[in-house]
Design a protein around this motif. Structure first.
Motif, PDB file in Angstrom:
ATOM      1  N   ARG A  17       0.830  -1.221   0.000  1.00  0.00           N
ATOM      2  CA  ARG A  17       0.000   0.000   0.000  1.00  0.00           C
ATOM      3  C   ARG A  17       0.858   1.262   0.000  1.00  0.00           C
ATOM      4  O   ARG A  17       0.521   2.238  -0.669  1.00  0.00           O
ATOM      5  CB  ARG A  17      -0.949  -0.012   1.193  1.00  0.00           C
ATOM      6  CG  ARG A  17      -2.030  -1.077   0.987  1.00  0.00           C
ATOM      7  CD  ARG A  17      -3.224  -0.911   1.825  1.00  0.00           C
ATOM      8  NE  ARG A  17      -3.878   0.376   1.611  1.00  0.00           N
ATOM      9  CZ  ARG A  17      -4.818   0.836   2.426  1.00  0.00           C
ATOM     10  NH1 ARG A  17      -5.206   0.147   3.475  1.00  0.00           N
ATOM     11  NH2 ARG A  17      -5.371   2.001   2.176  1.00  0.00           N
ATOM     12  N   MET A  18       1.980   1.248   0.712  1.00  0.00           N
ATOM     13  CA  MET A  18       2.852   2.423   0.718  1.00  0.00           C
ATOM     14  C   MET A  18       3.496   2.601  -0.644  1.00  0.00           C
ATOM     15  O   MET A  18       3.683   3.731  -1.104  1.00  0.00           O
ATOM     16  CB  MET A  18       3.902   2.311   1.823  1.00  0.00           C
ATOM     17  CG  MET A  18       4.557   3.633   2.140  1.00  0.00           C
ATOM     18  SD  MET A  18       3.344   4.827   2.754  1.00  0.00           S
ATOM     19  CE  MET A  18       4.017   6.328   2.068  1.00  0.00           C
ATOM     20  N   THR A  20       2.078   1.950  -3.423  1.00  0.00           N
ATOM     21  CA  THR A  20       1.044   2.598  -4.241  1.00  0.00           C
ATOM     22  C   THR A  20       1.117   4.103  -4.059  1.00  0.00           C
ATOM     23  O   THR A  20       1.149   4.864  -5.035  1.00  0.00           O
ATOM     24  CB  THR A  20      -0.360   2.081  -3.856  1.00  0.00           C
ATOM     25  OG1 THR A  20      -0.443   0.687  -4.174  1.00  0.00           O
ATOM     26  CG2 THR A  20      -1.457   2.845  -4.576  1.00  0.00           C
ATOM     27  N   GLN A  21       1.159   4.545  -2.813  1.00  0.00           N
ATOM     28  CA  GLN A  21       1.202   5.971  -2.523  1.00  0.00           C
ATOM     29  C   GLN A  21       2.494   6.594  -3.062  1.00  0.00           C
ATOM     30  O   GLN A  21       2.473   7.651  -3.687  1.00  0.00           O
ATOM     31  CB  GLN A  21       1.090   6.209  -1.009  1.00  0.00           C
ATOM     32  CG  GLN A  21      -0.196   5.696  -0.389  1.00  0.00           C
ATOM     33  CD  GLN A  21      -1.431   6.477  -0.794  1.00  0.00           C
ATOM     34  OE1 GLN A  21      -1.377   7.686  -1.002  1.00  0.00           O
ATOM     35  NE2 GLN A  21      -2.562   5.798  -0.897  1.00  0.00           N
ATOM     36  N   SER A  22       3.608   5.928  -2.837  1.00  0.00           N
ATOM     37  CA  SER A  22       4.902   6.462  -3.284  1.00  0.00           C
ATOM     38  C   SER A  22       4.952   6.586  -4.803  1.00  0.00           C
ATOM     39  O   SER A  22       5.430   7.594  -5.332  1.00  0.00           O
ATOM     40  CB  SER A  22       6.046   5.564  -2.809  1.00  0.00           C
ATOM     41  OG  SER A  22       6.121   5.563  -1.408  1.00  0.00           O
ATOM     42  N   ASN A  25       2.985   9.597  -5.777  1.00  0.00           N
ATOM     43  CA  ASN A  25       3.633  10.822  -5.297  1.00  0.00           C
ATOM     44  C   ASN A  25       4.900  11.129  -6.082  1.00  0.00           C
ATOM     45  O   ASN A  25       5.189  12.295  -6.373  1.00  0.00           O
ATOM     46  CB  ASN A  25       3.958  10.713  -3.804  1.00  0.00           C
ATOM     47  CG  ASN A  25       2.717  10.737  -2.936  1.00  0.00           C
ATOM     48  OD1 ASN A  25       1.630  11.122  -3.374  1.00  0.00           O
ATOM     49  ND2 ASN A  25       2.857  10.305  -1.702  1.00  0.00           N
ATOM     50  N   TYR A 166       5.315  12.564   1.111  1.00  0.00           N
ATOM     51  CA  TYR A 166       4.836  11.312   1.712  1.00  0.00           C
ATOM     52  C   TYR A 166       3.350  11.415   2.057  1.00  0.00           C
ATOM     53  O   TYR A 166       2.877  10.743   2.958  1.00  0.00           O
ATOM     54  CB  TYR A 166       5.670  10.950   2.941  1.00  0.00           C
ATOM     55  CG  TYR A 166       7.029  10.428   2.555  1.00  0.00           C
ATOM     56  CD1 TYR A 166       7.213   9.080   2.293  1.00  0.00           C
ATOM     57  CD2 TYR A 166       8.104  11.296   2.410  1.00  0.00           C
ATOM     58  CE1 TYR A 166       8.455   8.595   1.907  1.00  0.00           C
ATOM     59  CE2 TYR A 166       9.352  10.819   2.033  1.00  0.00           C
ATOM     60  CZ  TYR A 166       9.518   9.472   1.789  1.00  0.00           C
ATOM     61  OH  TYR A 166      10.748   8.989   1.402  1.00  0.00           O
ATOM     62  N   ASP A 167       2.644  12.257   1.321  1.00  0.00           N
ATOM     63  CA  ASP A 167       1.205  12.385   1.526  1.00  0.00           C
ATOM     64  C   ASP A 167       0.525  11.053   1.223  1.00  0.00           C
ATOM     65  O   ASP A 167       0.960  10.304   0.353  1.00  0.00           O
ATOM     66  CB  ASP A 167       0.622  13.456   0.598  1.00  0.00           C
ATOM     67  CG  ASP A 167       1.178  14.844   0.881  1.00  0.00           C
ATOM     68  OD1 ASP A 167       1.756  15.039   1.968  1.00  0.00           O
ATOM     69  OD2 ASP A 167       1.036  15.716   0.022  1.00  0.00           O
ATOM     70  N   VAL A 168      -0.545  10.787   1.947  1.00  0.00           N
ATOM     71  CA  VAL A 168      -1.309   9.561   1.743  1.00  0.00           C
ATOM     72  C   VAL A 168      -2.722   9.946   1.337  1.00  0.00           C
ATOM     73  O   VAL A 168      -3.375  10.734   2.011  1.00  0.00           O
ATOM     74  CB  VAL A 168      -1.333   8.715   3.028  1.00  0.00           C
ATOM     75  CG1 VAL A 168      -2.273   7.513   2.880  1.00  0.00           C
ATOM     76  CG2 VAL A 168       0.068   8.236   3.377  1.00  0.00           C
ATOM     77  N   ASP A 169      -3.165   9.407   0.223  1.00  0.00           N
ATOM     78  CA  ASP A 169      -4.537   9.595  -0.247  1.00  0.00           C
ATOM     79  C   ASP A 169      -5.361   8.441   0.320  1.00  0.00           C
ATOM     80  O   ASP A 169      -5.281   7.307  -0.171  1.00  0.00           O
ATOM     81  CB  ASP A 169      -4.583   9.606  -1.782  1.00  0.00           C
ATOM     82  CG  ASP A 169      -5.974   9.838  -2.318  1.00  0.00           C
ATOM     83  OD1 ASP A 169      -6.974   9.723  -1.557  1.00  0.00           O
ATOM     84  OD2 ASP A 169      -6.075  10.137  -3.532  1.00  0.00           O
ATOM     85  N   GLU A 170      -6.126   8.715   1.358  1.00  0.00           N
ATOM     86  CA  GLU A 170      -6.879   7.666   2.037  1.00  0.00           C
ATOM     87  C   GLU A 170      -8.000   7.089   1.175  1.00  0.00           C
ATOM     88  O   GLU A 170      -8.592   6.075   1.519  1.00  0.00           O
ATOM     89  CB  GLU A 170      -7.417   8.188   3.369  1.00  0.00           C
ATOM     90  CG  GLU A 170      -6.276   8.477   4.343  1.00  0.00           C
ATOM     91  CD  GLU A 170      -6.758   8.934   5.702  1.00  0.00           C
ATOM     92  OE1 GLU A 170      -7.822   8.458   6.157  1.00  0.00           O
ATOM     93  OE2 GLU A 170      -6.055   9.753   6.325  1.00  0.00           O
TER      94      GLU A 170
END
Length: 174
Positions: A17-18, A20-22, A25, A166-170
């Motif tokens: 999951r991280m 995916t975010q990375s 970003n 390192y923003d996370v799109d919940e």
């Protein structure tokens, strides 16, 4: 957080999951033109790195018996060498492909059982301390994505973009 059927994946799931975010970003704001640039003709360009990153997700899909095929397999499979004569997909095409495969793989990671993860999966690396099974292959894929994310983040800086956030799109649940 979703709980996998296999406790062996309790470390893999957050890393997946991280990643995916990375991935999103890192590519945020990068132009198609810049994504094709190489440093001194010696580095891979971000398109190649992003394409290989997505291809690794298809590799996980394959080992988990999902019947999905990367439309750009011929360009990126097994880290195929960048060839400037090839016509590579755009970042937008790769992002679309990423969003297609990633939730399917994530759902399968949550459902896979220990018995399936223990199945032999020949990768012919011939490393005496690495058992060639599905679990270790998935772990190697996570490592590959770590490497690619680092390379893309460095290229982002070399191309004069701000450092990766390192923003996370919940709203992204995979």
């Amino acid at each position: 957080m979703d709980t996998p059927q296999s406790p062996k994946l309790e470390v893999i799931i957050p890393a997946y999951r991280m990643h995916t975010q990375s991935f999103l970003n890192i590519l945020d704001g990068v132009t198609e033109e810049d994504a094709m640039k190489r440093i001194d003709g010696r580095t891979n360009h971000m398109i190649w790195m992003a394409g290989n990153f997505v291809n690794v997700r298809y590799a996980i899909a394959h080992v988990l018996d999902l019947q999905e095929e990367d439309p750009y397999q011929d360009l990126f499979y097994m880290g195929k060498t960048l060839d400037e004569h090839f016509s590579y997909p755009s970042l937008n095409e790769l992002k679309s492909n990423f969003h297609t495969i990633s939730p399917k793989v994530y759902e399968r990671l949550l459902d896979v059982k220990d018995e399936q993860l223990a199945e032999v999966f020949q990768i012919d690396m011939n490393i005496p301390f690495v058992r060639e099974d599905k679990l270790n292959f998935i772990g190697m894929c996570i490592g590959r994505q770590d490497y690619l994310a680092g390379q893309m983040a460095l290229m982002r800086r070399l191309l004069n973009y701000p450092g990766m956030k390192y923003d996370v799109d919940e709203n992204i649940s995979y």
